[in-house]
Structures are given as structure tokens and as C-alpha cells.
Design a protein around this motif. Structure first.
Motif, mmCIF file in Angstrom:
data_model
loop_
_atom_site.group_PDB
_atom_site.id
_atom_site.type_symbol
_atom_site.label_atom_id
_atom_site.label_comp_id
_atom_site.label_asym_id
_atom_site.label_seq_id
_atom_site.Cartn_x
_atom_site.Cartn_y
_atom_site.Cartn_z
ATOM 1 N N UNK A 396 0.833 -1.209 0.000
ATOM 2 C CA UNK A 396 0.000 0.000 0.000
ATOM 3 C C UNK A 396 0.865 1.256 0.000
ATOM 4 N N UNK A 397 1.900 1.270 0.829
ATOM 5 C CA UNK A 397 2.775 2.442 0.913
ATOM 6 C C UNK A 397 3.517 2.687 -0.398
ATOM 7 N N UNK A 398 3.850 1.615 -1.105
ATOM 8 C CA UNK A 398 4.583 1.780 -2.367
ATOM 9 C C UNK A 398 3.736 2.419 -3.453
ATOM 10 N N UNK A 399 2.425 2.254 -3.385
ATOM 11 C CA UNK A 399 1.581 2.868 -4.394
ATOM 12 C C UNK A 399 0.139 2.415 -4.280
ATOM 13 N N UNK A 401 -4.291 3.810 -4.999
ATOM 14 C CA UNK A 401 -5.209 4.769 -5.609
ATOM 15 C C UNK A 401 -5.208 6.045 -4.770
ATOM 16 N N UNK A 402 -5.033 7.204 -5.384
ATOM 17 C CA UNK A 402 -4.994 8.446 -4.600
ATOM 18 C C UNK A 402 -6.223 8.576 -3.698
ATOM 19 N N UNK A 403 -5.944 8.881 -2.429
ATOM 20 C CA UNK A 403 -7.010 9.064 -1.455
ATOM 21 C C UNK A 403 -7.457 7.792 -0.771
ATOM 22 N N UNK A 404 -6.940 6.634 -1.191
ATOM 23 C CA UNK A 404 -7.383 5.368 -0.606
ATOM 24 C C UNK A 404 -6.938 5.253 0.843
ATOM 25 N N UNK A 405 -7.807 4.661 1.672
ATOM 26 C CA UNK A 405 -7.489 4.348 3.058
ATOM 27 C C UNK A 405 -6.997 2.905 3.135
ATOM 28 N N UNK A 406 -6.057 2.672 4.037
ATOM 29 C CA UNK A 406 -5.637 1.303 4.297
ATOM 30 C C UNK A 406 -6.443 0.744 5.454
ATOM 31 N N UNK A 407 -6.926 -0.496 5.288
ATOM 32 C CA UNK A 407 -7.702 -1.143 6.341
ATOM 33 C C UNK A 407 -7.104 -2.499 6.669
ATOM 34 N N UNK A 408 -7.327 -2.943 7.886
ATOM 35 C CA UNK A 408 -6.955 -4.296 8.293
ATOM 36 C C UNK A 408 -7.936 -5.283 7.691
ATOM 37 N N UNK A 409 -7.432 -6.337 7.036
ATOM 38 C CA UNK A 409 -8.334 -7.344 6.502
ATOM 39 C C UNK A 409 -9.084 -8.091 7.584
ATOM 40 N N UNK A 410 -8.377 -8.698 8.570
ATOM 41 C CA UNK A 410 -9.096 -9.413 9.621
ATOM 42 C C UNK A 410 -10.038 -8.522 10.427
ATOM 43 N N UNK A 411 -9.667 -7.263 10.657
ATOM 44 C CA UNK A 411 -10.498 -6.348 11.442
ATOM 45 C C UNK A 411 -11.211 -5.343 10.541
ATOM 46 N N UNK A 412 -11.672 -5.809 9.377
ATOM 47 C CA UNK A 412 -12.288 -4.919 8.399
ATOM 48 C C UNK A 412 -13.541 -4.240 8.948
ATOM 49 N N UNK A 413 -14.370 -4.992 9.676
ATOM 50 C CA UNK A 413 -15.599 -4.391 10.214
ATOM 51 C C UNK A 413 -15.263 -3.246 11.165
ATOM 52 N N UNK A 428 -10.366 -2.400 -2.801
ATOM 53 C CA UNK A 428 -9.338 -2.804 -3.743
ATOM 54 C C UNK A 428 -8.250 -3.570 -3.007
ATOM 55 N N UNK A 429 -7.387 -4.222 -3.774
ATOM 56 C CA UNK A 429 -6.187 -4.912 -3.294
ATOM 57 C C UNK A 429 -5.290 -5.022 -4.522
ATOM 58 N N UNK A 430 -4.049 -5.492 -4.385
ATOM 59 C CA UNK A 430 -3.147 -5.430 -5.540
ATOM 60 C C UNK A 430 -3.727 -5.959 -6.841
ATOM 61 N N UNK A 471 0.361 7.453 2.824
ATOM 62 C CA UNK A 471 -0.951 6.867 3.039
ATOM 63 C C UNK A 471 -1.652 7.341 4.287
ATOM 64 N N UNK A 472 -2.880 6.841 4.427
ATOM 65 C CA UNK A 472 -3.734 7.107 5.578
ATOM 66 C C UNK A 472 -4.273 5.766 6.054
ATOM 67 N N UNK A 473 -4.254 5.572 7.367
ATOM 68 C CA UNK A 473 -4.540 4.264 7.940
ATOM 69 C C UNK A 473 -5.724 4.352 8.892
ATOM 70 N N UNK A 474 -6.686 3.460 8.701
ATOM 71 C CA UNK A 474 -7.850 3.435 9.577
ATOM 72 C C UNK A 474 -7.507 2.869 10.946
ATOM 73 N N UNK A 475 -6.432 2.106 11.039
ATOM 74 C CA UNK A 475 -5.920 1.616 12.319
ATOM 75 C C UNK A 475 -4.433 1.364 12.149
#
Length: 540
Positions: A396-399, A401-413, A428-430, A471-475
């Protein structure tokens, strides 16, 4: 309701050599802090993409656990939905296991613990960084070969070294050190590949003096010495004379260890039995050779990396493993280590003629949803959409979509609950597959419409749209364990702590008692005693 299994019953499978796969369905960060010896890191959000190659047989016993996060039940349901028929949850999770067995730090622990056992039993020779530096400065007759992957070598390397991945060492070493008077120094980033590489050359009977660089590039750095970067020197391909020597020596050592060679008929039988006994067929040559040509059904698993990280290819402990090469060297050397690690490993005899079509076990049902989805162009036109990226955080850090947030897969909810905005969410994902696998999870966690980015972030980039770094991280991301032996920005305390941890692994193995490792002594001509025991690991 999914059945449960106790930690004692799980450990009995390992102790008795029965097939079983144990999955830690948390993220890699917490997995690397504590897990059982033979656990695999398969986060619940990546089950559909990661599990099938690790556990190719649908009737293989699969056990999942967490540490109270609530992932295990979700993971069991997703595994069963793929078609796996023998799925259980570890009763009491990690905490219950820790009451009856050892828990280990880091990743690829079976291979690292085995490497330490090899050094302890075989007294694998090594030299400290300061002494190797003195020899290099004196321009003595010495060659340094780096047993890691070429990409790791190019990132950082010992001055004057050259790339020679561990699985290729016996195959190519006489090209790198044609004179028997040359001192051969084998290095990696830490300890395991240096130890296994050095011992491989010793086992093969190389006449040279061979030593490991003690503690690898970590030891070099802790000594205050400078590493080089962006090097590209490689050991050359072997000559006919080198191949003949390597073939003879590898065959002798494999026979001594007890590695069986099988032909086409035996492999056909193994494949016919693959619904009842898990089978892995792996090509241990250089990945470029595999890409050019390989027998049908054989996946690429470079021999040095396979031994270094068995848990990245072999998910079912107790399974059969058949290794292939076209030279009679690399498969035998890799198999000799797998056999000592307790695997039922075989080599495919040179020249075996295999059919292009053969029976395969029933495959997991990994049908991922294709929609609802937005194309990259459609997403670019949706100013109200919020993109959520389920890539591992380094990717995610390497590249992204502009404005995309990073989320934890296991803790997605949990993460979606913290997501700003009220428009549609686009996952999205790679390559889009992990995003698709988690679409239903996301839809159940929010009232907002949830869509997929068709083709994932790769499709966005392929049509020429820009990527953003940072990037920006939800957690706070916990999806990756920061390895203190990779890269050039590691803290001294972390590097020293890692070495200290490796050095106590033999004692931890002895206390655990379920490894079923054995370390082969030297050939019969040696004066070494060929039988002894170290708690839980046997020697022959």
C-alpha cells in the motif's frame, strides 16, 4: 457447528507424524510475537487466496486458532466454504496451547530452529565479521558467496561478495572457487542460510575450507562495518566438470541421509493417492529455469528458500514432497535437508518421462465475486466514493489509488466503522482478489454501498492512472512483522535481539519435544559418532 480439537491432540499429530495443518488466522504481526512451532500465518482475510497452495487436499485435517480476537470461527466457515471437509478450531486458542507447548517468536521458525540444531550438532565452522574483514583486506585467497535470494543480495551485501543462492551452492561452488586452497565464506542476513549453506558444502565434501560468516550481515553491521548496495555479481553457471563433481557428491550425500529417488511410475502412484495423502511437487531450480520449462504440476520453490522457509510452501505437516531438478544435484541437496526436518521427501529421478495430463485432487472452490464493481474510469468519475485498500501495508505504501485508506483485513468491520464519508465504499487490493474475497464481510459491516475496483490497483495503474505513496490508515497496521535482518534501516537493538533469540532456539526445541528433527552426521568414513539425542530432536 465446527468441531474443536485440544492442544494435546494437535501435538499428538506432530509427534506421531500424522498429517495436519495449523493456521494462525491473525495478522502477521501478532503471529510473529507468539505461535506454535508448525503454525502457518494465514490471516482470515487472505484465506481464499493463500490457503489452496498451502493445503491442496480438501480432506486434509485443518486446525485454526486465534488469541481471543474472534477470527477463528469466521476462518473455519470460510475454509469450509472452499470445500475443506476436516476443519477444527483449536480449543482455547493460543493461550490454551501455551499451557502445554512452547510458543515461538518471529517467522519461518521451523527452518531457523533446525538451522541452529544443525550448527549445534555438526559444529558448523564460522568466523566473526572482524576476522572475515581482515582476510578480505589482506587480499588472502578468499571468496564470499551470499546464500540469499539475488534480490536480497542486491539490497545489501558484504563488500566483494557475489550472489550464490543456497540451493545452488553445491551446483555452482567450483566455478566461484575453482582452487581447493580458496577459503569459502558463506553469508546470509542472519544465521540460518549461512549455516545450512556452509554445512551443505561440508556435507558434499568440498575440499576447500568453508566457513559461515557468523551472524551474517547483522554481525557485519553490529561490528561497525559497511555494507555495499546495488551489487549484481553472480556465480557463473557450472561447467560440465563442475556438474559431474556436484552430481556425484550430491548423490553420495543423499544416499547417506536416506533420500529416496523415484521414477514416473512412483510419482503416478503418489498422484493417484493424493486424495488420501497430501502431495507437493516442487521444482527447486532457479525460478528463471522453471519459467522456461518444467514438468506439469511442479511449482517453483528454489531449493535454498524452500529449506529456509518450508512453511511458505509446505502447509500440511506429515505430507509427501517430491522435488525435481534436471541436474541430479539441487533436488538431492534440498531433499536431504527436508528429510532431516522430518518431511517424507523424495527426488524425481533424472530423465523420468512424465505425462502432461494426470489425475489431480479436487480443487478448493475459490470462486470470488466479480461485482458489483467499478472500472478504473468509473471510479475516477465518482467523487463521492471512498476507496479502501486491503493490500499488505508495505505494498500500500509503495503505491495506491490516490485518497485510498488502508484497512486491516481481519479487522475490516472495525476499520470500516471508522471510515469517514457517506458515499459508496470501493474495495481494492493489488490484483483485486483479496478485495473480492472480503466483499461480503464489508457489506455486512456497513449500511453504505460496497463495490469492488475491477482488477484491483493493478488495473488502475495499467490504464495509466496515477498512484499515491505514503498513506492514511484506519488503524495501526499489524499485518507485517518488521524483519530485523532485511533492509538497511534496522535498529541495533532489534538486530542484536534477533541473534540472541536464534541462539536459544535449540533449548526451546528441546523443551517443546515435538519437532521430529534429526541431524545426519558425516559419512561413515568420518570419525564422528552418528547417534545421539537432543530433547525432542533425534540424530542419525
Amino acid at each position: 457447528m465446527t468441531r474443536t480439537i485440544t492442544a494435546r491432540d494437535l501435538r499428538a499429530h506432530w509427534a506421531e507424524g500424522r498429517e495436519i495443518a495449523l493456521l494462525d488466522v491473525r495478522e502477521e504481526g501478532p503471529f510473529a510475537e507468539a505461535h506454535p512451532l508448525f503454525a502457518l500465518s494465514v490471516p482470515v482475510s487472505e484465506i481464499e487466496t493463500a490457503l489452496p497452495p498451502l493445503v491442496p487436499r480438501l480432506s486434509a485435517p485443518v486446525v485454526v486458532y486465534d488469541d481471543g480476537e474472534g477470527y477463528a470461527g469466521r476462518a473455519a466457515a470460510r475454509i469450509a466454504a472452499l470445500g475443506y471437509r476436516d476443519v477444527a478450531i483449536l480449543e482455547g486458542g493460543l493461550a490454551a496451547y501455551a499451557r502445554v507447548g512452547e510458543v515461538y517468536r518471529d517467522v519461518n521458525v521451523p527452518s531457523k530452529a533446525f538451522g541452529e540444531l544443525v550448527e549445534a550438532i555438526r559444529h558448523t565452522p564460522s568466523l566473526p565479521a572482524a576476522e572475515v574483514k581482515r582476510l578480505l583486506d589482506a587480499q588472502d585467497d578468499v571468496v564470499v558467496v551470499d546464500a540469499r535470494r539475488f534480490e536480497e543480495f542486491a539490497t545489501m551485501s558484504i563488500p566483494g561478495g557475489r550472489s550464490l543462492p543456497g540451493g545452488e551452492l553445491v551446483y555452482r561452488i567450483r566455478e566461484a572457487a575453482p582452487s581447493p586452497g580458496t577459503l569459502v565464506v558463506v553469508n546470509c542476513a542472519g544465521r540460518t542460510r549461512s549455516i545450512i549453506g556452509t554445512q551443505s558444502l561440508v556435507n558434499a565434501g568440498l575440499p576447500n575450507r568453508v566457513v559461515a560468516l557468523r551472524n551474517g550481515t547483522i554481525g557485519w553491521t553490529l561490528e561497525g562495518l559497511t555494507l555495499e548496495t546495488r551489487r549484481s555479481e553472480r556465480a557463473p553457471a557450472p561447467s560440465a566438470e563442475t556438474r559431474a563433481w556436484a552430481r556425484e557428491r550430491a548423490a553420495a550425500w543423499a544416499a547417506h541421509v536416506g533420500v529416496p529417488a523415484i521414477g514416473a511410475d512412483d510419482l503416478a502412484r503418489f498422484r493417484a493417492e493424493a486424495e488420501a495423502r497430501t502431495l507437493y511437487t516442487l521444482d527447486v531450480r532457479d525460478p528463471a529455469e522453471h519459467a522456461q520449462r518444467h514438468p506439469a504440476g511442479f511449482a517453483s520453490a528454489p531449493g535454498g528458500q524452500l529449506v529456509q522457509a518450508t512453511d511458505e510452501w509446505l502447509g500440511v505437516r506429515g505430507a509427501r514432497v517430491v522435488l525435481y531438478d534436471d541436474d541430479g544435484v539441487r533436488a538431492r541437496m534440498a531433499a536431504s535437508w527436508l528429510v532431516q526436518m522430518g518431511w517424507d521427501a523424495f527426488v524425481l529421478a533424472e530423465g523420468a518421462v512424465l505425462p502432461g495430463v494426470f489425475p489431480v485432487p479436487e480443487a478448493p472452490r475459490a470462486d470470488l465475486p466479480a461485482g458489483p464493481a467499478l472500472t478504473p474510469d468509473a471510479l475516477a468519475d465518482r467523487a463521492d466514493a471512498t476507496v479502501v485498500d486491503l493490500a499488505r501495508s508495505p505494498a500500500y505504501r509503495r503505491g495506491h489509488v490516490p485518497g485510498a485508506w488502508h484497512a486491516s483485513g481481519p479487522a475490516l468491520a472495525r476499520d470500516l466503522a471508522a471510515l469517514p464519508g457517506d458515499g459508496p465504499i470501493v474495495l481494492t487490493s493489488p490484483d483485486g482478489r483479496v478485495a473480492a474475497a472480503n466483499l461480503a464481510e464489508a457489506q455486512g459491516a456497513t449500511a453504505r454501498p460496497v463495490r469492488l475496483l475491477a482488477g484491483g490497483t493493478a488495473a488502475w495503474a495499467e490504464v495509466g492512472k496515477p498512484l499515491e505513496t505514503g498513506g492514511r490508515f484506519l488503524s495501526e497496521p499489524a499485518d507485517i512483522y518488521k524483519r530485523p535482518y532485511e533492509g538497511t534501516d534496522n535498529a541495533r537493538a532489534a538486530m542484536q535481539g534477533y541473534i540472541d533469540w536464534e541462539l536459544q532456539l535449540v533449548a526451546q526445541l528441546a523443551n517443546d519435544g515435538i519437532a521430529r528433527f534429526h541431524v545426519a552426521r558425516a559419512t561413515a568414513a568420518s570419525s564422528e559418532d552418528r547417534s545421539s539425542a537432543v530433547g525432542g530432536a533425534s540424530l542419525d
